[in-house]
Write an enzyme that holds these catalytic residues in place. Sequence first.
Site, PDB file in Angstrom:
ATOM      1  N   LYS A 183       1.759  -6.782  -1.866  1.00 60.06           N
ATOM      2  CA  LYS A 183       1.043  -5.762  -0.904  1.00 60.06           C
ATOM      3  C   LYS A 183       0.563  -5.048  -2.421  1.00 60.06           C
ATOM      4  O   LYS A 183       0.662  -5.336  -3.381  1.00 60.06           O
ATOM      5  CB  LYS A 183       2.155  -5.009  -0.563  1.00 60.06           C
ATOM      6  CG  LYS A 183       1.671  -3.658   0.130  1.00 60.06           C
ATOM      7  CD  LYS A 183       2.937  -3.054   0.901  1.00 60.06           C
ATOM      8  CE  LYS A 183       2.822  -1.334   1.563  1.00 60.06           C
ATOM      9  NZ  LYS A 183       3.537  -0.786   1.742  1.00 60.06           N
ATOM     10  N   SER A 235       3.683   0.314   7.046  1.00 54.28           N
ATOM     11  CA  SER A 235       2.704   0.621   5.899  1.00 54.28           C
ATOM     12  C   SER A 235       2.499  -0.700   4.902  1.00 54.28           C
ATOM     13  O   SER A 235       1.228  -1.054   4.797  1.00 54.28           O
ATOM     14  CB  SER A 235       2.303   1.210   4.388  1.00 54.28           C
ATOM     15  OG  SER A 235       3.839   0.788   3.574  1.00 54.28           O
ATOM     16  N   SER A 258       8.067   0.710   6.035  1.00 56.74           N
ATOM     17  CA  SER A 258       7.180  -0.185   5.986  1.00 56.74           C
ATOM     18  C   SER A 258       7.360  -1.538   5.338  1.00 56.74           C
ATOM     19  O   SER A 258       6.290  -2.347   6.303  1.00 56.74           O
ATOM     20  CB  SER A 258       6.208   0.667   4.627  1.00 56.74           C
ATOM     21  OG  SER A 258       5.782   1.645   5.240  1.00 56.74           O
TER      22      SER A 258
END
Length: 512
Positions: A109, A184, A208
């Site tokens: 990420k 997210s 997330s």
Amino acid sequence: MALKLIREAALLLALITPLVLPARASEPFSPFEADIRELQAAMADGRTSSVELVDYYRSRIDAFDGAGPELNAIATVNPSARADAARLDAERANSGPRGPLHGIPVLVKDNYETRGMPTTAGSVALAGFAPEQDAELVRRLRAAGAVILGKTNMHEWAYGITTVGSGFGFTRNAYEPMRNPGGSSGGTGAAVAANFAAVGLGSDTCGSIRIPSAVHALVGLRGTQGASSRRGIVPLSSTQDIGGPLARSVSDLAEVLDVTVGYDPGDPQTAAVVGNLEGGFVSALRPGALRGKRIGLLTELIRTEPFDADMAELFDAAVADMRALGAEFAEVSLPDLDELVYAENGGFVVLARDFGVDIDAYLGAHADAPVTTLAELVARGDAHPAVQPLLEGSLAAVQAADQSLYYRELAKRERLRTAILDLMARNELDALAYPAIRIRPEPIGEPQPEDGVCQLSANSGLPALVFPIGFTADGLPASIELLGRPWSDPELLGLAFDYEQATRHRRPPPLL
């Protein structure tokens, strides 16, 4: 009884076969949907190499991350990935593999500091920001022999659950490209589901990791708070942030957790892991783990409007399957849940203020950061319209003269944790269960309603595992979440593994 014994023997054989009965080197090998053990077996007997795996996953990124409509899951491809893989192939030939992750391509990420690549947290404000060191979890992956294939898109500053930002626009759901991919860590979710890498790293502040896993038929764990290092991850909330993997199988999740979980002297919060949890994830995976376990069905989070009826029906079917595998269930209630979690700002009071304090500390510690404070970010005004008001809210929370609400909400967390543990103790429960999502992912560009699931684990610090339980009639994944006691992370994986092996609900998205 005989049928159960036969089934268990077959499951055990399926688990160990790739290790004891490798295929001949002449047999063709496809990495598509292959798990880490299968990838290792193929590299061990010469059917593939780390370089070939990098090439394969890159070809899928080229084909589907820019196809119509594009997934837009990848922020940056590592220009050194192929060279790194070649070095690891040579090391394997000379001295053997370092371990289960040797030569395995992984994605990270874009809020993880990653040497040799930008770290933008999805924001134009950090364009060009490229710290020279790795985040601790990235360092551990590299040390284990993993190849960092690239960085994944994310909701800007990790401040939302639809994966949209000023730095890259929006990411699409791999199963239904007109819907959002959760967030997210939506880029990691879409990418791993689409077979752009073997596994990927995300971070979870309030769902997330779990939300993108739930909407992509993946497995994702929010570990016990303190289980994994936060060092080198652009913060959203220091009291809630935790990093971890998203994977297509429980065994892949376990392999990565065995490498990444543990004490980091650079993150004092991880000191709690010592003596409580040091590896042991792969060893917790065994058929029959559900037998005799007692799981509470948390009624407040199962059928609360609005919800999709088919999601609830799939949840009921999963409970029935686990009963058939030997688990016991009891309906339980946490009557003070609304007051302990949702009464003030939906449970996000602490997160909102934490971001203001933590992002200032992070940016202030990086002299090369293009921006230095939250106030500067707000003044720029170039965050995505879905994020800009949240930044303004966090700035207001930090600047407020009266901080008593923040501290009252912070104190509620210990009360929530105690209430959950008391509920489990009184009912002799090994875990609590509820749907990981009740509301379908909304169309691209639409806000995603928060259905109140993510806060239970995030606000209590207790571990929660999401895994797939099937698909709706129109092909959308459904998932269940199991919440456990502190440091029961491996046991949760064991329960999910038993269910996964019996039901095999995972199927790839229909990318054509």
